[in-house]
Design a protein around this motif. Structure first.
Motif, PDB file in Angstrom:
ATOM      1  N   ARG A  37       0.925  -1.174  -0.070  1.00 39.47           N
ATOM      2  CA  ARG A  37      -0.011  -0.119   0.020  1.00 39.47           C
ATOM      3  C   ARG A  37       0.586   1.255   0.129  1.00 39.47           C
ATOM      4  NH1 ARG A  37      -3.862  -0.910  -2.287  1.00 39.47           N
ATOM      5  NH2 ARG A  37      -5.055   0.909  -1.493  1.00 39.47           N
ATOM      6  N   SER A  38       0.292   2.307  -0.444  1.00 43.62           N
ATOM      7  CA  SER A  38       0.849   3.810  -0.642  1.00 43.62           C
ATOM      8  C   SER A  38       1.102   4.425   1.001  1.00 43.62           C
ATOM      9  CB  SER A  38       0.390   4.421  -1.662  1.00 43.62           C
ATOM     10  OG  SER A  38      -0.879   4.973  -0.905  1.00 43.62           O
TER      11      SER A  38
ATOM     12  N   SER B 197      -2.011   5.800   1.855  1.00 39.22           N
ATOM     13  CA  SER B 197      -2.927   4.842   2.423  1.00 39.22           C
ATOM     14  C   SER B 197      -2.423   4.613   4.010  1.00 39.22           C
ATOM     15  CB  SER B 197      -2.915   3.517   2.030  1.00 39.22           C
ATOM     16  OG  SER B 197      -3.477   3.620   0.504  1.00 39.22           O
TER      17      SER B 197
END
Length: 279
Positions: free
Chosen positions: A36-37, A40
């Motif tokens: 996930r970034s 996020s």
């Protein structure tokens, strides 16, 4: 009912806010940080969600998993969860068509139950109160309803048939999202001929006309990356019902011109209309 441990896949703007509401009645709310970034991670931390390193960790600990992701990712994500042998309640709350909802439910041979879900409304922040519609086995939908009791997320069960909640979500989205695309085209046409204010004045004399709210065009552009795939899903449902899907597909094609405006909160009306003129 005992407090549940809940997993959220993936904490976007809607998913994180919905998960935060579930935390009111859950023992813990987990999210998977793998892949996930940073955005996020920041969002999940802001909403008080507990990170776990892998999807397997999340599934091993969670009794209920809620999937809230872009429509295109919904089936692949469900396949990944099913492949891990998840044995709890899987809630697919994505904006997908009813046929896909049924297909996803069929993946979970080992799950306790699958619940079809559809969120209607804005993320539950700043006084917003969306409704999470549910369909599936009654004991499973009751379990989900208990998670959101007394929170900003209202729930309503529609019966036991998988696909009902998804159908309702897309039936509403078909009107709500396509009407905003038509506003952008109408305002853009009028502005080209210098009569956009006159058009807004006409619309303002009528009740609840989106044409009277041209400032919403920029917000539509920022959400186009999500709305376009939803309308494609809805178009598939129209076609399956023997109804013409072309209008929704055209709206989705129009929204695709705004794909590079993803979540741009600084976009102006003028910039949004300019991008709409560029294939």
């Amino acid at each position: 009912m005992d407090q549940q441990i809940v997993g959220i896949l993936h904490p976007g703007s809607m998913g994180a806010a919905v998960a935060a509401c579930a935390a009111t009645n859950a023992a813990r709310v987990l999210w998977c940080a793998e892949g996930r970034s940073p955005a996020s991670a920041t969002r999940a931390e802001r909403f008080g969600l507990e990170p776990v390193p892998t999807l397997q960790d999340l599934l091993d600990q969670s009794g209920t998993v809620i999937s809230l992701c872009p429509p295109a990712a919904a089936e692949d994500l469900a396949c990944a969860v099913a492949a891990h042998g998840f044995a709890g309640v899987y809630v697919d709350a994505n904006a997908i068509n009813a046929e896909r909802a049924v297909r996803i439910a069929g993946l979970f041979r080992h799950a306790e139950a699958v619940v079809d879900g559809g969120v209607v409304g804005s993320p539950p922040v700043n006084g917003k109160t969306p409704t999470l519609y549910l369909s599936g086995r009654s004991d499973a939908t009751a379990r989900v309803e208990a998670l959101f009791a007394g929170t900003a997320v209202r729930t309503k069960a529609l019966g036991t048939e998988i696909g009902k909640a998804s159908a309702l979500k897309l039936a509403y989205a078909s009107f709500q999202k396509t009407s905003r695309v038509l506003v952008a085209l109408s305002i853009g046409m009028a502005r080209e001929h210098g009569v956009d204010q006159e058009l807004i004045d006409i619309a303002s004399q009528r009740t609840d006309s989106y044409l009277a709210e041209p400032e919403y065009i920029a917000k539509t552009a920022a959400r186009a990356w999500r709305w376009g795939p939803e309308l494609e899903e809805a178009a598939d449902m129209l076609a399956a019902a023997g109804l013409p899907p072309e209008m929704l597909r055209a709206a989705a094609t129009t929204l695709a011109r705004w794909e590079n405006a993803k979540d741009d909160g600084e976009l102006t009306l003028t910039e949004a209309l300019q991008r709409l003129t560029q294939p």
